[in-house]
Design a protein around this motif. Structure first.
Motif, PDB file in Angstrom:
ATOM      1  N   LYS A 639       0.827  -1.206   0.000  1.00 28.79           N
ATOM      2  CA  LYS A 639       0.000   0.000   0.000  1.00 28.79           C
ATOM      3  C   LYS A 639       0.863   1.259   0.000  1.00 28.79           C
ATOM      4  O   LYS A 639       0.489   2.282  -0.595  1.00 28.79           O
ATOM      5  CB  LYS A 639      -0.939  -0.015   1.200  1.00 28.79           C
ATOM      6  N   GLU A 640       2.020   1.209   0.666  1.00 30.02           N
ATOM      7  CA  GLU A 640       2.914   2.364   0.673  1.00 30.02           C
ATOM      8  C   GLU A 640       3.469   2.624  -0.728  1.00 30.02           C
ATOM      9  O   GLU A 640       3.610   3.785  -1.151  1.00 30.02           O
ATOM     10  CB  GLU A 640       4.051   2.148   1.672  1.00 30.02           C
ATOM     11  N   PHE A 641       3.776   1.573  -1.467  1.00 31.61           N
ATOM     12  CA  PHE A 641       4.264   1.748  -2.837  1.00 31.61           C
ATOM     13  C   PHE A 641       3.203   2.430  -3.691  1.00 31.61           C
ATOM     14  O   PHE A 641       3.488   3.363  -4.453  1.00 31.61           O
ATOM     15  CB  PHE A 641       4.652   0.401  -3.441  1.00 31.61           C
ATOM     16  N   VAL A 642       1.956   1.972  -3.544  1.00 31.77           N
ATOM     17  CA  VAL A 642       0.859   2.573  -4.308  1.00 31.77           C
ATOM     18  C   VAL A 642       0.676   4.034  -3.909  1.00 31.77           C
ATOM     19  O   VAL A 642       0.483   4.913  -4.761  1.00 31.77           O
ATOM     20  CB  VAL A 642      -0.436   1.770  -4.078  1.00 31.77           C
ATOM     21  N   ALA A 643       0.736   4.310  -2.601  1.00 38.01           N
ATOM     22  CA  ALA A 643       0.540   5.683  -2.136  1.00 38.01           C
ATOM     23  C   ALA A 643       1.649   6.611  -2.614  1.00 38.01           C
ATOM     24  O   ALA A 643       1.429   7.813  -2.798  1.00 38.01           O
ATOM     25  CB  ALA A 643       0.466   5.702  -0.609  1.00 38.01           C
ATOM     26  N   ALA A 644       2.846   6.068  -2.811  1.00 37.58           N
ATOM     27  CA  ALA A 644       3.978   6.893  -3.234  1.00 37.58           C
ATOM     28  C   ALA A 644       3.896   7.300  -4.699  1.00 37.58           C
ATOM     29  O   ALA A 644       4.540   8.279  -5.101  1.00 37.58           O
ATOM     30  CB  ALA A 644       5.288   6.148  -2.982  1.00 37.58           C
ATOM     31  N   ARG A 645       3.104   6.581  -5.506  1.00 42.72           N
ATOM     32  CA  ARG A 645       3.113   6.789  -6.955  1.00 42.72           C
ATOM     33  C   ARG A 645       1.997   7.727  -7.404  1.00 42.72           C
ATOM     34  O   ARG A 645       1.021   7.320  -8.029  1.00 42.72           O
ATOM     35  CB  ARG A 645       3.041   5.451  -7.678  1.00 42.72           C
ATOM     36  N   ASP A 646       2.152   9.007  -7.058  1.00 43.64           N
ATOM     37  CA  ASP A 646       1.170   9.983  -7.514  1.00 43.64           C
ATOM     38  C   ASP A 646       1.331  10.307  -8.995  1.00 43.64           C
ATOM     39  O   ASP A 646       0.527  11.045  -9.571  1.00 43.64           O
ATOM     40  CB  ASP A 646       1.246  11.259  -6.676  1.00 43.64           C
ATOM     41  N   ASP A 647       2.391   9.742  -9.647  1.00 43.62           N
ATOM     42  CA  ASP A 647       2.550   9.896 -11.090  1.00 43.62           C
ATOM     43  C   ASP A 647       1.777   8.834 -11.857  1.00 43.62           C
ATOM     44  O   ASP A 647       1.798   8.818 -13.086  1.00 43.62           O
ATOM     45  CB  ASP A 647       4.029   9.829 -11.468  1.00 43.62           C
ATOM     46  N   MET A 648       1.095   7.943 -11.138  1.00 39.32           N
ATOM     47  CA  MET A 648       0.264   6.878 -11.717  1.00 39.32           C
ATOM     48  C   MET A 648       1.078   5.879 -12.533  1.00 39.32           C
ATOM     49  O   MET A 648       0.535   5.177 -13.387  1.00 39.32           O
ATOM     50  CB  MET A 648      -0.853   7.455 -12.615  1.00 39.32           C
ATOM     51  N   GLN A 649       2.360   5.764 -12.245  1.00 34.03           N
ATOM     52  CA  GLN A 649       3.204   4.803 -12.939  1.00 34.03           C
ATOM     53  C   GLN A 649       3.756   3.804 -11.935  1.00 34.03           C
ATOM     54  O   GLN A 649       3.637   3.973 -10.721  1.00 34.03           O
ATOM     55  CB  GLN A 649       4.341   5.519 -13.665  1.00 34.03           C
ATOM     56  N   GLY A 650       4.385   2.745 -12.467  1.00 33.64           N
ATOM     57  CA  GLY A 650       4.944   1.701 -11.623  1.00 33.64           C
ATOM     58  C   GLY A 650       4.023   0.499 -11.566  1.00 33.64           C
ATOM     59  O   GLY A 650       2.796   0.605 -11.733  1.00 33.64           O
ATOM     60  N   VAL A 651       4.624  -0.671 -11.348  1.00 32.37           N
ATOM     61  CA  VAL A 651       3.881  -1.933 -11.314  1.00 32.37           C
ATOM     62  C   VAL A 651       4.148  -2.618  -9.979  1.00 32.37           C
ATOM     63  O   VAL A 651       5.287  -2.684  -9.521  1.00 32.37           O
ATOM     64  CB  VAL A 651       4.295  -2.858 -12.481  1.00 32.37           C
ATOM     65  N   LEU A 652       3.088  -3.128  -9.388  1.00 32.12           N
ATOM     66  CA  LEU A 652       3.183  -3.846  -8.112  1.00 32.12           C
ATOM     67  C   LEU A 652       3.012  -5.335  -8.362  1.00 32.12           C
ATOM     68  O   LEU A 652       1.997  -5.761  -8.933  1.00 32.12           O
ATOM     69  CB  LEU A 652       2.109  -3.357  -7.138  1.00 32.12           C
ATOM     70  N   LEU A 653       4.024  -6.127  -7.966  1.00 34.35           N
ATOM     71  CA  LEU A 653       3.923  -7.585  -7.994  1.00 34.35           C
ATOM     72  C   LEU A 653       3.637  -8.029  -6.561  1.00 34.35           C
ATOM     73  O   LEU A 653       4.476  -7.835  -5.670  1.00 34.35           O
ATOM     74  CB  LEU A 653       5.222  -8.220  -8.508  1.00 34.35           C
ATOM     75  N   LEU A 654       2.475  -8.618  -6.344  1.00 30.00           N
ATOM     76  CA  LEU A 654       1.982  -8.842  -4.981  1.00 30.00           C
ATOM     77  C   LEU A 654       1.649 -10.308  -4.749  1.00 30.00           C
ATOM     78  O   LEU A 654       0.916 -10.927  -5.540  1.00 30.00           O
ATOM     79  CB  LEU A 654       0.737  -7.981  -4.740  1.00 30.00           C
ATOM     80  N   SER A 655       2.163 -10.842  -3.643  1.00 28.49           N
ATOM     81  CA  SER A 655       1.929 -12.245  -3.301  1.00 28.49           C
ATOM     82  C   SER A 655       0.456 -12.506  -3.003  1.00 28.49           C
ATOM     83  O   SER A 655      -0.207 -11.725  -2.308  1.00 28.49           O
ATOM     84  CB  SER A 655       2.772 -12.626  -2.082  1.00 28.49           C
ATOM     85  N   THR A 656      -0.016 -13.613  -3.490  1.00 32.52           N
ATOM     86  CA  THR A 656      -1.397 -14.008  -3.198  1.00 32.52           C
ATOM     87  C   THR A 656      -1.581 -14.364  -1.734  1.00 32.52           C
ATOM     88  O   THR A 656      -2.710 -14.430  -1.245  1.00 32.52           O
ATOM     89  CB  THR A 656      -1.789 -15.212  -4.080  1.00 32.52           C
ATOM     90  N   PHE A 657      -0.478 -14.571  -1.010  1.00 33.55           N
ATOM     91  CA  PHE A 657      -0.551 -14.939   0.401  1.00 33.55           C
ATOM     92  C   PHE A 657      -0.464 -13.728   1.337  1.00 33.55           C
ATOM     93  O   PHE A 657      -0.412 -13.899   2.554  1.00 33.55           O
ATOM     94  CB  PHE A 657       0.565 -15.937   0.739  1.00 33.55           C
ATOM     95  N   ALA A 658      -0.452 -12.525   0.777  1.00 33.22           N
ATOM     96  CA  ALA A 658      -0.511 -11.305   1.578  1.00 33.22           C
ATOM     97  C   ALA A 658      -1.964 -10.839   1.633  1.00 33.22           C
ATOM     98  O   ALA A 658      -2.679 -10.872   0.625  1.00 33.22           O
ATOM     99  CB  ALA A 658       0.377 -10.222   0.981  1.00 33.22           C
ATOM    100  N   GLY A 659      -2.392 -10.383   2.812  1.00 29.57           N
ATOM    101  CA  GLY A 659      -3.771  -9.940   2.949  1.00 29.57           C
ATOM    102  C   GLY A 659      -4.125  -8.800   2.026  1.00 29.57           C
ATOM    103  O   GLY A 659      -5.277  -8.667   1.594  1.00 29.57           O
ATOM    104  N   SER A 660      -3.153  -7.961   1.682  1.00 28.48           N
ATOM    105  CA  SER A 660      -3.425  -6.820   0.810  1.00 28.48           C
ATOM    106  C   SER A 660      -3.832  -7.240  -0.593  1.00 28.48           C
ATOM    107  O   SER A 660      -4.423  -6.442  -1.334  1.00 28.48           O
ATOM    108  CB  SER A 660      -2.196  -5.908   0.747  1.00 28.48           C
ATOM    109  N   SER A 661      -3.530  -8.483  -0.979  1.00 31.27           N
ATOM    110  CA  SER A 661      -3.933  -8.937  -2.313  1.00 31.27           C
ATOM    111  C   SER A 661      -5.448  -9.037  -2.448  1.00 31.27           C
ATOM    112  O   SER A 661      -5.974  -9.026  -3.565  1.00 31.27           O
ATOM    113  CB  SER A 661      -3.296 -10.302  -2.618  1.00 31.27           C
TER     114      SER A 661
END
Length: 750
Positions: A639-661
């Motif tokens: 969530k911090e990575f997403v919040a940091a990207r106010d330029d709307m760029q970047g890709v998040l690779l997220l584990s299916t075993f993390a609750g945030s997924s």
């Protein structure tokens, strides 16, 4: 109906007391009145016969005297008449005079006298009248039967009881009838008011001030109306101001206390100076903004080398240093306590037990003893810090499984919300713990137990159902244990919005340039980043193996891709953690030796603590971020990575075993155990067009914005307020036997 029955019972009880008290009094009055009547009749009978008796006595006419006495005895109340001379001898008497009666037994006085005399079961009234004649002195004695007075008293008692019972039945019926009419009308108004609040039309119906508990119910209705805020919808912007409004309107004057192991600010000695450090902790990232917004007291272990130097004599310090808004109360632990409670039972036992990362948990008796002692120490300190008998206590994480029940014993009116920041395993896995019953019983001292996901809530319910004598209501997620209810709720934790670390951040292009210059990476090189503590549950080795496999299968990316792994050391005293750090460093050396060339190193490993603003700068500089948790409660790095990207760029690779997924479904969901799928996800991330990145990031940022940490805290505080209102209504219902189910079924927690 219970209310009517109760008041009817009270009315009947009152009447019953009256019925039992009045008839004996009435009977006694009648008996007393009858005796006075006999006395009056005796005086009248004596006076009417006095002249004739005196004449007959002077003439010594014995037969005439007896005849006179017999005529007098014909009165139905008069049993016998006699004459006693001045020597106390019975000279004349009628036939019905008891043989045992003697003149000495009569009251022979110079004035008329009245007394009672018994002959067997017969009670008589003796009336004695002095008389003086020429023939001598003496007393005329009249014997009256008192049985008629007792019969009259019994009859009066019976008739009085019958009349009073009739009046009582009539009165109870009238009271019940009018109570039913008034009660139904009042409850209809109250039910309608609650229904309209639920439909968003609060305030259209008013409960009369004259109704039973009218003023208190009006206040509760206002609270329920406020608690009906649509916290799930896009209309509500959760913020520090919104949290303060919740506290002001829903919980006015409420005291908030947080209990955690990790403290939000650490003071460490660096030579002659004391440096301030903010620990890399998801728990701190979640709770600290709430305390800044709400105030209160945070009780935590003082672990810094300079912590003792900055507290007052009560071991307190106001924080944050720049703008103090709450109190940090530090708890001091000995090395043995820290070793057994924290490193031993919590992190060698509960942590691997709850994270299914295939690390064997270790449970030792001495660690369990220290765990109990530290939990008891926290309970004592929190109770002493509480300024009110009913604070809201937020117990944080697996370090304090026993604390809720200990607090419940010391502060029975507190609202205790325990949040378990890590996963909760299924019953088979949790059954490994030797003290599973004690841990579950400790948690069930909470008013609410919260988890990140519904899946973990269900696991907890299954575990309680398996090991405890408790009733589990799965429809409403309520556990009843030892007569008390504990609600089980999912509260997906999040970060503050906007993040404080974004203040003062440079534009993304400038961050990219600065980070690349600092790390010696060329501008054209694509940069990936991973940020976490050195913990085996984070899947650090798995992502490094994925980078290795990617460069092996896609050699064209050598020289064009660098992955930056930032890992803060943690729990270094435990062999598995120090071993992980050594293994990661060795693996990085192998991968760099295999794929590096000259100054190019495909993996950069930074093993040190990073402040939040530094981490956000790295996020803004990166092209992608990998979160490859093997098992995680939520994982706020995503969530911090997403919040940091106010330029709307970047890709998040997220584990299916993390609750945030469960929330960030627009990320590239990966299985860290499957290297091949991670390689494919890396290729997709590097090839993703900017337009697709923009759309994915826009959706994820909207989720993080709406479901921020203030909403997380707001949900818990609203539920705490609703619990308090519900309990107040239930307590009133218990006192007055009101149909409280009307309210209970409509509560947020019900």
């Amino acid at each position: 109906m219970k209310l009517i029955i109760r008041y009817a019972f009270l009315a009947t009880l009152l009447v019953a007391i009256t019925v039992l008290a009045i008839p004996p009094f009435a009977a006694s009055f009648i008996v007393h009145w009858s005796e006075r009547d006999i006395e009056s009749r005796s005086v009248l009978a004596f006076n009417s016969a006095l002249d004739e008796f005196t004449t007959l006595l002077d003439q010594n006419d014995s037969s005439g005297i007896v005849a006179l006495f017999e005529r007098m005895a014909q009165d139905e109340r008069l049993l016998a008449v006699g004459f006693c001379d001045d020597r106390g001898a019975l000279q004349f008497a009628t036939k019905m005079t008891p043989k045992s009666f003697g003149c000495m037994q009569a009251i022979l006085k110079n004035t008329p006298a009245f007394s009672e005399w018994s002959s067997g079961r017969q009670r008589l009234m003796v009336s004695s009248f002095p008389i003086v004649a020429h023939a001598g002195r003496g007393h005329v004695i009249l014997l009256n039967d008192l049985s008629f007075a007792e019969r009259r008293g019994s009859q009066v008692r019976i008739w009085t009881m019958l009349v009073l019972i009739g009046i009582a039945i009539l009165a109870a019926a009238l009271v019940a009838f009018f109570a039913l009419l008034l009660g139904r009308r009042w409850l209809q108004l109250f039910r309608l008011a609650i229904d309209q609040i639920r439909l968003g039309r609060g305030g259209m119906v008013d409960v009369s001030e004259t109704a039973p508990f009218g003023q208190e119910f009006r206040r509760l209705l206002r609270d329920l109306q406020f608690s009906n805020l649509p916290i799930e919808g896009p209309d509500i912007e959760w913020s520090p101001a919104m949290l303060r409004m919740v506290l002001a309107q829903k919980l006015p004057g409420t005291e908030v206390i947080v209990a955690s192991n990790r403290e939000p600010y650490i003071h460490n000695r660096e030579g002659d100076k004391i440096a301030l450090q903010t620990p890399a902790s998801g728990l701190v990232a979640a709770i600290e903004p709430i305390m800044r917004a709400c105030g209160g007291t945070w009780v935590a272990h003082g672990s810094g080398s300079g912590d003792r130097d900055v507290v007052d004599r009560f071991d307190r310090i106001r924080v944050p240093p720049s703008q103090p808004s709450y109190v940090l109360r530090r708890v001091w632990l000995t090395d043995d306590e820290q070793s057994g409670y924290y490193y031993g039972f919590a992190n060698e036992g509960l942590w691997p037990l709850c994270h299914v990362a295939f690390v064997r948990p270790h449970f030792r008796e001495q660690d369990w003893i220290q765990y109990k002692l530290v939990n008891a120490r926290y309970a004592q300190i929190i109770a002493s810090e509480a300024k009110r008998p009913d604070p809201i206590i937020l117990v944080q994480d697996y370090h304090f499984a026993l604390l809720p029940s200990m607090l419940r014993a010391k502060l029975p009116n507190a609202t205790i919300i325990t949040f378990w920041h890590i996963p909760w395993p299924n019953p088979e896995i949790f059954g490994i713990c030797p003290w599973k019953e004690e841990i579950i019983a400790g948690l069930l001292g909470s008013s609410v137990v919260g988890f990140h996901t519904r899946f973990h809530c269900n696991n907890f319910l299954d575990t309680v159902d398996r090991f405890m004598e408790a009733r589990c209501d799965r429809e409403h997620s309520v556990i009843t244990f030892r007569g008390a209810e504990t609600f089980v709720r999912p509260y997906p934790v999040s970060i503050e919005w906007p993040p404080a670390a974004m203040q003062g951040q440079r534009p993304v292009a400038e961050c990219r340039s600065l980070v690349r210059q600092r790390l010696g990476i060329a501008e054209h090189v694509r940069l990936g980043v991973g940020v976490e503590r050195f913990d085996y549950t984070k899947g650090i080795l798995d992502r490094l193996h994925a980078i290795d496999a990617f460069l092996s299968s896609k050699p064209q990316w050598k020289g064009h891709l660098v992955f930056l792994q930032v890992a803060a050391p943690t729990r270094s005293k435990l062999a598995i953690y120090s071993g992980l750090q050594q293994e990661a460093a060795e693996l990085v050396r192998e991968i760099n030796a295999r794929h590096g060339k000259g100054s190019y190193q495909p993996i950069v490993l930074l093993v040190r603590h990073q402040e939040p603003h530094e981490i956000f700068e790295l996020f803004r500089a990166a092209d992608f971020c990998i979160v490859s948790s093997l098992h995680d409660g939520m994982n706020l790095v995503a969530k911090e990575f997403v919040a940091a990207r106010d330029d709307m760029q970047g890709v998040l690779l997220l584990s299916t075993f993390a609750g945030s997924s469960r929330e960030l479904s627009e990320a590239l969901i990966i299985n860290p155990y499957d290297v091949r799928s991670m390689v494919d996800a890396l290729e997709q991330a590097l090839a993703m067009p900017e337009a697709e990145q923009r759309e994915r990031m826009r959706l994820m940022r909207e989720i993080v914005r709406l479901r921020n940490v203030y909403r997380w805290a707001g949900q818990m505080l609203l539920d705490a307020a609703d619990l308090r209102n519900r309990n107040r209504i239930m307590q009133m219902a218990a006192r007055q036997q009101l149909p409280s189910r009307i309210v209970a079924k409509r509560s947020l927690l019900g």
